[in-house]
Design an enzyme around this catalytic site. Structure first.
Site, PDB file in Angstrom:
ATOM      1  N   ALA A   1       0.817  -1.214   0.000  1.00  8.53           N
ATOM      2  CA  ALA A   1       0.000   0.000   0.000  1.00  8.53           C
ATOM      3  C   ALA A   1       0.851   1.264   0.000  1.00  8.53           C
ATOM      4  CB  ALA A   1      -0.917  -0.007   1.225  1.00  8.53           C
TER       5      ALA A   1
ATOM      6  N   ARG B   1      -2.696   8.878 -10.706  1.00 10.71           N
ATOM      7  CA  ARG B   1      -3.862   9.100 -11.571  1.00 10.71           C
ATOM      8  C   ARG B   1      -5.160   9.412 -10.823  1.00 10.71           C
ATOM      9  NH1 ARG B   1      -3.703   3.923 -14.995  1.00 10.71           N
ATOM     10  NH2 ARG B   1      -2.228   3.270 -13.395  1.00 10.71           N
TER      11      ARG B   1
ATOM     12  N   THR C   1       7.211  -3.647  -6.555  1.00 12.17           N
ATOM     13  CA  THR C   1       6.472  -4.565  -5.669  1.00 12.17           C
ATOM     14  C   THR C   1       7.420  -5.533  -4.955  1.00 12.17           C
ATOM     15  OG1 THR C   1       6.048  -5.927  -7.639  1.00 12.17           O
ATOM     16  CG2 THR C   1       4.269  -4.468  -6.917  1.00 12.17           C
TER      17      THR C   1
ATOM     18  N   ARG D   1     -32.325  14.539  14.557  1.00  5.47           N
ATOM     19  CA  ARG D   1     -30.889  14.684  14.863  1.00  5.47           C
ATOM     20  C   ARG D   1     -30.488  13.774  16.023  1.00  5.47           C
ATOM     21  NH1 ARG D   1     -30.280  20.855  15.642  1.00  5.47           N
ATOM     22  NH2 ARG D   1     -28.199  20.181  16.295  1.00  5.47           N
TER      23      ARG D   1
ATOM     24  N   ALA E   1     -52.615  29.304  21.309  1.00 11.90           N
ATOM     25  CA  ALA E   1     -51.765  29.569  20.134  1.00 11.90           C
ATOM     26  C   ALA E   1     -51.057  30.913  20.260  1.00 11.90           C
ATOM     27  CB  ALA E   1     -52.609  29.536  18.871  1.00 11.90           C
TER      28      ALA E   1
HETATM   29  C1  UD1 Z   1       1.509  -5.092 -10.717  1.00 16.26           C
HETATM   30  C2  UD1 Z   1       2.168  -6.379 -11.222  1.00 16.26           C
HETATM   31  C3  UD1 Z   1       1.477  -6.829 -12.491  1.00 16.26           C
HETATM   32  C4  UD1 Z   1       0.008  -7.017 -12.217  1.00 16.26           C
HETATM   33  C5  UD1 Z   1      -0.607  -5.747 -11.655  1.00 16.26           C
HETATM   34  C6  UD1 Z   1      -2.014  -6.007 -11.228  1.00 16.26           C
HETATM   35  C7  UD1 Z   1       4.525  -6.278 -10.606  1.00 16.26           C
HETATM   36  C8  UD1 Z   1       5.892  -5.968 -11.059  1.00 16.26           C
HETATM   37  N1  UD1 Z   1       3.558  -6.121 -11.493  1.00 16.26           N
HETATM   38  O1  UD1 Z   1       1.766  -4.099 -11.698  1.00 16.26           O
HETATM   39  O2  UD1 Z   1       2.032  -8.050 -12.939  1.00 16.26           O
HETATM   40  O3  UD1 Z   1      -0.661  -7.398 -13.407  1.00 16.26           O
HETATM   41  O4  UD1 Z   1       0.131  -5.316 -10.498  1.00 16.26           O
HETATM   42  O5  UD1 Z   1      -2.611  -4.806 -10.838  1.00 16.26           O
HETATM   43  O6  UD1 Z   1       4.342  -6.663  -9.461  1.00 16.26           O
HETATM   44  N2  UD1 Z   1       3.452  -0.942  -4.409  1.00 16.26           N
HETATM   45  C9  UD1 Z   1       4.187  -0.668  -3.276  1.00 16.26           C
HETATM   46  N3  UD1 Z   1       5.484  -0.301  -3.396  1.00 16.26           N
HETATM   47  C10 UD1 Z   1       6.094  -0.191  -4.604  1.00 16.26           C
HETATM   48  C11 UD1 Z   1       5.344  -0.466  -5.745  1.00 16.26           C
HETATM   49  C12 UD1 Z   1       4.024  -0.855  -5.628  1.00 16.26           C
HETATM   50  O7  UD1 Z   1       3.674  -0.746  -2.166  1.00 16.26           O
HETATM   51  O8  UD1 Z   1       7.278   0.138  -4.608  1.00 16.26           O
HETATM   52  C13 UD1 Z   1       2.039  -1.337  -4.264  1.00 16.26           C
HETATM   53  C14 UD1 Z   1       1.091  -0.335  -4.870  1.00 16.26           C
HETATM   54  O9  UD1 Z   1       0.699   0.619  -3.915  1.00 16.26           O
HETATM   55  C15 UD1 Z   1      -0.066  -1.206  -5.326  1.00 16.26           C
HETATM   56  C16 UD1 Z   1       0.621  -2.541  -5.643  1.00 16.26           C
HETATM   57  O10 UD1 Z   1       1.855  -2.535  -4.976  1.00 16.26           O
HETATM   58  O11 UD1 Z   1      -0.979  -1.439  -4.299  1.00 16.26           O
HETATM   59  C17 UD1 Z   1       0.813  -2.730  -7.143  1.00 16.26           C
HETATM   60  O12 UD1 Z   1       1.627  -1.700  -7.621  1.00 16.26           O
HETATM   61  P1  UD1 Z   1       1.425  -1.089  -9.063  1.00 16.26           P
HETATM   62  O13 UD1 Z   1       2.444  -0.051  -9.270  1.00 16.26           O
HETATM   63  O14 UD1 Z   1      -0.006  -0.733  -9.236  1.00 16.26           O
HETATM   64  O15 UD1 Z   1       1.797  -2.360  -9.955  1.00 16.26           O
HETATM   65  P2  UD1 Z   1       1.535  -2.526 -11.482  1.00 16.26           P
HETATM   66  O16 UD1 Z   1       2.613  -1.845 -12.228  1.00 16.26           O
HETATM   67  O17 UD1 Z   1       0.136  -2.193 -11.808  1.00 16.26           O
END
Ligand code: UD1
Ligand code: CA
Length: 457
Positions: free
Chosen positions: A9, A15, A79, A332, A422
């Site tokens: 998270a 976006r 991730t 309320r 009244a």
């Molecule tokens: C990731 C997956 C992709 C998958 C997609 C699904 C990887 C490399 N790719 O891509 O295969 O299809 O999700 O939605 O894992 N996050 C962190 N720290 C970071 C980066 C991300 O906590 O350094 C969290 C984000 O907040 C999010 C989740 O990990 O909740 C996914 O990150 P996001 O950047 O959305 O991954 P995608 O590039 O969409």
């Protein structure tokens, strides 16, 4: 089997175009992250770890009551890097479950099916078949159908881009194995990130089998990246709740125009809900209750056979059996209505109790009052409960009749069966059974003439 759930998270959510970190945006008035937490909380023997980063202080402050360990990822390097932050807190024998904080509608049943696929020879991966897999990592399988790796969109070859099976990002595997692969991740890819998805190829190289399962509906694994997706998932969630209510005996005139942003802890049957009703917080609704259009109910208890007409706001109130409220009434906090009470249009009630069979039918403000039973409060009655500094109570005993356009200047007591004429301004206690009025005597002036307009000189 013990589980360590890691919820990713830390991401910014560019976006969303928001000052608020993405995971604090809400579905049904609950932050996205809270949805993920609440679902995973239902797994037995589960320890939850949340990797957070963007908007750190606000996130922790808003969600400080969660029973979870918070691990800060100062820089978001992917991730894989996010999970690495938790590496030294992972017990070897635990099953590690990876969830995303911005994927709010994942179902417990899907997660349980995923976890069931984990053993010392297999990694469990949740995948989804998509008509348009743009943006998703693609699941690459060999000729025999076994998963060999995940390739991210930006790293995928032309033929890999045609794969419709997408990576949800949700997986489960034994802790000891995961920790080993985490150490081997590199950022040698199109985005210069440490991809958790590279763990799949490493697992296969270690002789592991990747077992996949899929959610019942793709909506379960949709992430929120912008406000359009947020609104889509809000509608999906609301429709699910509406269906559940209808299955339990509630008629919704239009399930697409009904919002439950909370819970109905006790739900009766034969409840009829007209369009554009919002129910928020913790509520209880009895049998045969009718709720009119455009009504907002929050943290309230509504007993059997109550009728709420259109356009009411009911906030932290209790409505007794057979009572009728509205249209255009506002109850309320700390309003308690007993049985068969009638509250009519443009009536506001605050911090007051109204005993059985009393009526306040038109244009009144009743605040800080104790109203007895069989009391009739005429149109335009106002309790003057506030002197600018302090609030005082008004007591209206059983059977009293308050004439229209009366001001009751608190503290004041209207005795049993008293009648107030009244147009009175009542500043002193009014005795039982008597008529009290404070009205200037009516006079008529004979021979009086209306003024006439003067000629301009
Ligand atoms: C990731 C997956 C992709 C998958 C997609 C699904 C990887 C490399 N790719 O891509 O295969 O299809 O999700 O939605 O894992 N996050 C962190 N720290 C970071 C980066 C991300 O906590 O350094 C969290 C984000 O907040 C999010 C989740 O990990 O909740 C996914 O990150 P996001 O950047 O959305 O991954 P995608 O590039 O969409
Ligand atoms: Ca994403």
């Amino acid at each position: 089997m013990k589980i360590t759930t890691i919820i990713l998270a830390a991401g910014k959510g560019t976006r969303m175009r928001s000052e608020l970190p993405k995971i604090l945006h809400k579905i049904a008035n609950r932050p996205l992250l809270q949805h993920v937490y609440d679902m995973s909380r239902q797994l037995d023997y589960n320890t939850i770890k949340i990797v957070y980063g963007h908007g750190a202080d606000l996130v922790r402050d808003t969600l400080k009551d969660l029973d979870a360990a918070w691990i800060e990822q100062k820089q978001q390097l992917g991730t894989g890097h996010a999970v690495q932050q938790v590496s030294d807190q992972i017990t070897d024998t635990d099953t590690v479950l990876i969830l995303y904080g911005d994927v709010p509608l994942l179902k417990l049943s899907t997660v349980k099916a995923l976890i069931a696929n984990v053993n010392d020879k297999s990694l469990a991966l949740l995948t989804v078949n998509l008509n348009d897999p743009t943006g998703y990592g693609r699941i690459v399988r060999d000729a025999s159908g076994l998963v060999t790796k995940i390739v991210e969109q930006k790293d995928a070859s032309a033929s890999e881009q045609l794969i419709r099976e997408g990576n949800t990002g949700i997986m489960a595997v034994q802790g000891e194995k995961l920790k080993k692969w985490l150490h081997l991740l590199t950022n040698n890819n199109a985005q210069g990130e440490y991809y958790l998805t590279d763990a799949i190829e490493l697992a296969v190289a270690d002789g592991m089998t990747i077992i996949t399962n899929q959610p019942k509906s793709a909506d379960e694994v949709l992430g929120v990246n912008n406000r359009i997706q947020l609104s889509h998932l809000e509608r999906v969630y609301q429709r699910e709740q509406a269906d559940l209510l209808m299955e339990q005996g509630v008629t919704l005139m239009d399930p697409a125009r009904f919002d439950l942003r909370g819970t109905i802890e006790q739900l009766g049957i034969d409840i009829i809900v007209d369009v554009n009703v919002i129910i928020e917080g913790k509520n209880s609704i009895g049998n045969n209750v009718k709720i009119g259009a455009n009504t907002h109910i929050k943290n309230s208890i509504i007993s059997d056979n109550v009728e709420i007409l259109a356009n009411c706001i009911i906030d932290n109130a209790v409505i007794g059996e057979g009572s009728k409220v509205g249209p255009y009434a506002r109850l309320r906090p700390e309003t308690v209505l007993a049985e068969n009470v009638h509250i009519g249009n443009f009536v506001e009630i605050k911090k007051s109790s109204v005993a059985a069979a009393s009526k306040i039918n038109h244009l009144s403000y009743i605040g800080d009052a104790t109203v007895g039973s069989h009391v009739n409060i005429g149109a335009g009655t106002i309790t003057c409960n506030y002197d600018g500094a302090n609030k005082f109570r008004t007591i209206i005993e059983d059977g009293a009749f308050i004439g229209s356009d009366t001001q009751l200047v608190a503290p004041v007591t209207i005795g049993k069966n008293a009648t107030i004429g009244a147009g009175s301004t009542i500043t002193r206690n009014s005795p039982e059974n008597q008529l009290t009025l404070s009205r200037v005597k009516q006079v008529s002036i004979t021979g009086w003439q209306r003024p006439v307009k003067q000629e301009k000189s």
